[in-house]
Design a protein around this motif. Structure first.
Motif, PDB file in Angstrom:
ATOM      1  N   SER A  44       0.832  -1.203   0.000  1.00  0.00           N
ATOM      2  CA  SER A  44       0.000   0.000   0.000  1.00  0.00           C
ATOM      3  C   SER A  44       0.867   1.253   0.000  1.00  0.00           C
ATOM      4  CB  SER A  44      -0.918   0.002   1.231  1.00  0.00           C
ATOM      5  OG  SER A  44      -1.745  -1.138   1.248  1.00  0.00           O
ATOM      6  N   PHE A  45       1.933   1.209   0.773  1.00  0.00           N
ATOM      7  CA  PHE A  45       2.838   2.355   0.860  1.00  0.00           C
ATOM      8  C   PHE A  45       3.523   2.609  -0.483  1.00  0.00           C
ATOM      9  CE2 PHE A  45       6.429   4.777   2.690  1.00  0.00           C
ATOM     10  CZ  PHE A  45       5.712   5.643   3.496  1.00  0.00           C
ATOM     11  N   VAL A  46       4.047   1.554  -1.082  1.00  0.00           N
ATOM     12  CA  VAL A  46       4.732   1.688  -2.383  1.00  0.00           C
ATOM     13  C   VAL A  46       3.749   2.165  -3.442  1.00  0.00           C
ATOM     14  CG1 VAL A  46       5.903   0.417  -4.221  1.00  0.00           C
ATOM     15  CG2 VAL A  46       6.480  -0.036  -1.837  1.00  0.00           C
ATOM     16  N   PHE A  47       2.558   1.588  -3.442  1.00  0.00           N
ATOM     17  CA  PHE A  47       1.557   1.945  -4.443  1.00  0.00           C
ATOM     18  C   PHE A  47       1.171   3.414  -4.317  1.00  0.00           C
ATOM     19  CE2 PHE A  47      -2.530   1.859  -6.591  1.00  0.00           C
ATOM     20  CZ  PHE A  47      -2.285   0.993  -7.642  1.00  0.00           C
ATOM     21  N   PHE A  48       0.979   3.858  -3.088  1.00  0.00           N
ATOM     22  CA  PHE A  48       0.568   5.254  -2.902  1.00  0.00           C
ATOM     23  C   PHE A  48       1.697   6.216  -3.272  1.00  0.00           C
ATOM     24  CE2 PHE A  48       0.057   9.020  -0.129  1.00  0.00           C
ATOM     25  CZ  PHE A  48      -1.105   9.512  -0.703  1.00  0.00           C
ATOM     26  N   ILE A  49       2.932   5.862  -2.931  1.00  0.00           N
ATOM     27  CA  ILE A  49       4.067   6.715  -3.321  1.00  0.00           C
ATOM     28  C   ILE A  49       4.121   6.855  -4.836  1.00  0.00           C
ATOM     29  CG2 ILE A  49       6.592   6.782  -3.456  1.00  0.00           C
ATOM     30  CD1 ILE A  49       6.701   5.719  -0.635  1.00  0.00           C
TER      31      ILE A  49
END
Length: 710
Positions: free
Chosen positions: A320-325
């Motif tokens: 989720s973190f990578v996707f949002f970044i």
């Protein structure tokens, strides 16, 4: 405290399902928020019959249903009523007239009735003849002519002689055939009847017979061109289907600046949802459905993996973190792209997220993320006209991300990330020019330079960001990536050097165990690289007292000969505890620390236990066991068995394949009976594969050699 610790604290408060739902809900809201700006339709504050203060173009192609229905109704009205010319009507009417004359002749010339009292024929009266004629004409016919033709006409026919009657018949039939050979509709019947009356009146028949002939002729005239409602409906339906839908085309000017907004223009603005007073909500529903389709693959993939729940939660937060970044970077580039620089979207580091996921997790999930980001990119980098998606940028992101994943597939060093970035740059450049040539685009020299710069920058930025973010994710999420494992396996690592210099026997033993464990792990689908690296450090605790372990006792007396079994026990058991402490001090990943602490499980130190029992029969057996815990993962279980197998085989002088096989079998059975494998997910079938793999590897190491002469 790293992110993994925070997740652990939250996990104690929330169940796995609740944690997952909250995480996915937050991610959904974030994705919706990032994409909202791009799907939000632009609206205008315009009123009917006001003057437009700006030129408005259609953001999409849409059918004007009201206008289409209007045009179709016009086409249907133009078809009108459809008539069918029934030629058989003429013959039917001629036959009817002939029948009337035939019945008249029959009545006039049939035998006279007999008068029984006078024995001579009785003459019929005119009234009797009329009654007989009307009775004959009304029998077995579909049309009762007696109700339409007056009785005086029948009287005239009955009084007429045969010659004049036949002459009248010919005149009436001739005129009927002439008139009804043409199409006659309902509204034309009166006109044609007047016409046939005029023609018959020009004949040389006597006045009474001429009037009767006129009446029969007028009666014979009926419509022969009949309205067909079914055919009319079919023709109208066909005409309506032939009308093309009236569409408002994307980019079409709805109203120009300074022009009056009439009813048609206002209607078009309404159906396009461009009025602030009547905005459309369909794009927002579509975006919600789109976000749901984005979240579903992420959830399903993580949910269906065999990781424990705590790992699934960490990986979900990580993805989720990578996707949002990535989406945030995409949004920033998209915002700049909408200002001055054309085609700036190609500078977006499309391979960043795929390479990060590939390094942190695996290839399959990286491909899933690549596809999802390509879909998001098609919306964020959409054309100036809202409502369209950018297919070209979606293909560009898809190929760029795939290139980064494929290049890193078999390359596990951090230095390869920069090489992957260069490889991605080449693929980006090739893809951009492929799209340009396919679209037969015409660009200026400066635009081509932009394309080259953007494509190269995209690949390099992907590599630079990946190199910078990998350590952050490794430390923050406690992720043990392949690259991290490769770095830990470097012989120049301080702890490996420490083992090599201070405990060379242990180092050699660790390398041998690593060979066995890696082969067995790969045979059963476990992480072979993790097993190898874990084996390198599993006995790091022995460096604290290397001389107390037999593999390091070269040309020296065994110090345990002068110690009590209890002291020797404490020294041997301490190496697992000391190893965990040393690895924690050097901030090693949890997986490596677990291997050092769990590779002996709660096994019994048999040698010192037996020795202690010789001195004291009441010795506590449990006190001579390792503190554990037992192996919690498949990799640690395999390392535990490999550790014992390697030490046991090395103690044999000239082991044969049969001896090795029997030894391995006994060690595995001993671990099973002692319950050492009860807390990991290893199966009996996998244990058979592991035993076979150990045999093959050890037979390759301890094969027989030729004795060379001195």
């Amino acid at each position: 405290m790293n992110i993994q610790d925070y997740i652990g604290k939250i996990r104690t408060l929330l169940s796995y399902k609740v944690f997952t739902i909250i995480t996915l809900l937050i991610l959904s809201i974030l994705i919706y928020g990032v994409l909202y700006y791009n799907v939000k339709p632009q609206t205008y504050n315009m009123e009917l019959f006001s003057i437009a203060d700006k030129t408005v173009r259609s953001p999409k192609t849409i059918e004007d249903e009201a206008k289409t229905n209007e045009e179709r109704q016009k086409a249907a009205d133009e078809v009108g009523r459809v008539y069918t010319f029934k030629k058989e009507t003429l013959q039917n009417r001629v036959s009817l007239i002939n029948s009337i004359f035939d019945f008249v002749n029959d009545v006039n010339y049939q035998p006279e009735l007999q008068d029984k009292s006078k024995d001579k024929p009785a003459k019929k009266s005119d009234a009797e003849k009329l009654q007989i004629l009307k009775s004959d004409l009304s029998k077995n016919v579909n049309e009762d002519v007696t109700k339409r033709i007056p009785d005086d006409i029948f009287y005239t026919l009955l009084k007429t002689n045969h010659f004049d009657l036949e002459q009248a018949r010919d005149i009436v039939i001739q005129q009927v055939e002439t008139m009804m050979d043409e199409k006659i509709r309902d509204d034309q019947v009166s006109q044609v009847r007047l016409k046939i009356a005029d023609k018959i009146n020009q004949s040389n028949l006597n006045r009474d017979l001429r009037e009767a002939a006129v009446e029969l002729g007028k009666y014979a005239i009926v419509p022969n061109d009949i309205y067909d409602p079914q055919l009319t409906e079919a023709r109208q339906k066909q005409a309506m289907e032939n009308v093309e839908p009236v569409k408002i085309l994307q980019g079409q000017i709805i109203v120009q600046e300074g022009h009056l907004i009439d009813r048609d223009i206002y209607h078009q603005l309404q159906i396009l949802g461009l009025l602030k007073s009547n905005p459309t909500v369909k794009p927002f529903y579509g975006l919600a459905l789109f976000v749901l389709l984005m979240i579903a693959p992420i959830y399903l993939y993580i949910h269906n993996t065999s990781y424990p729940e705590d790992k699934k939660q960490i990986y979900l937060i990580l993805v989720s973190f990578v996707f949002f970044i990535s989406l945030l970077l995409m949004r920033i580039v998209g915002f700049i792209d909408s200002t001055d620089l054309p085609n700036l979207g190609y500078i977006y580091p499309a391979a960043l997220a795929p390479m990060l996921i590939r390094i942190m997790l695996n290839e399959r999930f990286a491909f899933i993320v690549t596809i999802l980001l390509a879909a998001c990119g098609s919306i964020i980098f959409r054309d100036e006209l809202a409502g369209t998606i950018n297919i070209e940028i979606a293909v560009y992101i898809l190929f760029s991300g795939t290139a980064g994943i494929l290049f890193l597939s078999n390359r596990n060093r951090r230095s390869n990330i920069l090489q992957a970035g260069l490889f991605v740059s080449v693929i980006n450049l090739m893809m951009i020019f492929a799209l340009i040539l396919l679209g037969n685009g015409q660009y200026s020299k400066m635009e081509y330079i932009y394309f080259v710069v953007f494509s190269i920058a995209s690949g390099l930025l992907s590599a630079v960001f990946t190199i910078g973010l990998v350590p952050f994710f490794e430390a923050g999420f406690g992720i043990l990536s392949t690259i991290k494992l490769i770095e830990l396996s470097n012989p120049n690592h301080p702890l490996l050097k420490k083992i090599l210099t201070e405990a060379p026997g242990t180092y050699h033993h660790s390398v041998m165990v690593a060979n066995l464990a890696e082969a067995a792990c790969e045979a059963v689908g476990a992480n072979g690289l993790l097993a190898r690296v874990g084996c390198y450090y599993h006995d790091i605790g022995k460096t604290k007292r290397p001389q107390f372990f037999i593999e390091n006792q070269i040309n020296m007396e065994n110090p345990h000969n002068h110690l009590s079994p209890e002291v020797s026990r404490d020294i041997i058991i301490a190496h697992a505890i000391d190893g965990g402490k040393m690895l924690r001090k050097h901030k090693f990943p949890k997986e490596i620390i677990d291997i050092a602490e769990q590779h002996h499980g709660t096994t019994l130190l048999k040698y010192f236990y037996v020795k202690a029992k010789e001195e004291n029969q009441n010795v506590d057996k449990e006190s001579f066991r390792y503190p554990g815990p037992k192996p919690q993962t498949k990799e640690i279980a395999i390392i535990s068995i490999a550790d014992s197998v390697e030490a046991a085989v090395r103690s044999m002088a000239h082991p044969s394949p049969e001896q090795i096989k029997e030894l391995i079998h006994n060690i595995v059975q001993d671990r099973l009976q002692d319950g050492q494998l009860n807390e990991c997910d290893i199966t009996l079938k996998e244990l058979e594969v592991i035993k076979k793999t150990f045999c093959e590897t050890l037979n390759g190491i301890f094969h027989s050699r030729i004795e060379y002469p001195e």
